[in-house]
Design an enzyme around this catalytic site. Structure first.
Site, PDB file in Angstrom:
ATOM      1  N   MET A   1       1.051  -1.131   0.008  1.00  0.00           N
ATOM      2  CA  MET A   1      -0.045   0.121  -0.017  1.00  0.00           C
ATOM      3  C   MET A   1       0.856   1.208  -0.022  1.00  0.00           C
ATOM      4  SD  MET A   1      -2.943  -0.835  -0.079  1.00  0.00           S
ATOM      5  CE  MET A   1      -4.330  -2.219   0.620  1.00  0.00           C
ATOM      6  N   PRO A   2       1.457   1.601  -1.055  1.00  0.00           N
ATOM      7  CA  PRO A   2       2.258   2.755  -1.096  1.00  0.00           C
ATOM      8  C   PRO A   2       1.538   4.050  -0.877  1.00  0.00           C
ATOM      9  CG  PRO A   2       2.957   1.244  -2.719  1.00  0.00           C
ATOM     10  CD  PRO A   2       1.832   0.691  -2.415  1.00  0.00           C
ATOM     11  N   HIS A   3       2.092   5.003  -0.331  1.00  0.00           N
ATOM     12  CA  HIS A   3       1.306   6.397  -0.306  1.00  0.00           C
ATOM     13  C   HIS A   3       2.518   7.281  -0.478  1.00  0.00           C
ATOM     14  CE1 HIS A   3      -0.909   9.985   0.547  1.00  0.00           C
ATOM     15  NE2 HIS A   3       0.057  10.151   1.288  1.00  0.00           N
ATOM     16  N   SER A  41      -1.604   5.389  -3.612  1.00  0.00           N
ATOM     17  CA  SER A  41      -2.343   6.824  -3.172  1.00  0.00           C
ATOM     18  C   SER A  41      -1.123   7.811  -3.317  1.00  0.00           C
ATOM     19  CB  SER A  41      -3.171   6.859  -2.008  1.00  0.00           C
ATOM     20  OG  SER A  41      -2.127   6.491  -0.907  1.00  0.00           O
TER      21      SER A  41
END
Length: 76
Positions: A1-3, A41
């Site tokens: 889940m990279p942000h 995101s």
């Protein structure tokens, strides 16, 4: 889940420029972090130059200098 959190001086990007920027960042993240489009995101915030030191450098850059993936070539 990279942000990814992007902060920069005001660039006044057009909708097309912003779309291209986000698309290219997404491609890099997908490639290097083996992430899917749905898991990525990206936030984008323009910070006026006169507020950069107080809002970004002193709060986010200087205290984290030892763990930054890329350190800035300037000091404030």
């Amino acid at each position: 889940m990279p942000h990814i959190n992007v902060k920069c001086y005001p660039k006044h990007l057009t909708e097309k420029q912003m779309s291209d920027f986000v698309s290219e960042l997404t491609q890099v993240i997908e490639k290097h972090l083996s992430a899917t489009d749905e898991s990525i995101s990206i936030s984008y915030e323009e910070i006026p130059a006169e507020q950069w030191k107080d809002l970004v450098f002193d709060k986010e850059i200087r205290p984290n200098m030892g763990t930054l993936a890329k350190k800035p070539g300037y000091d404030m």
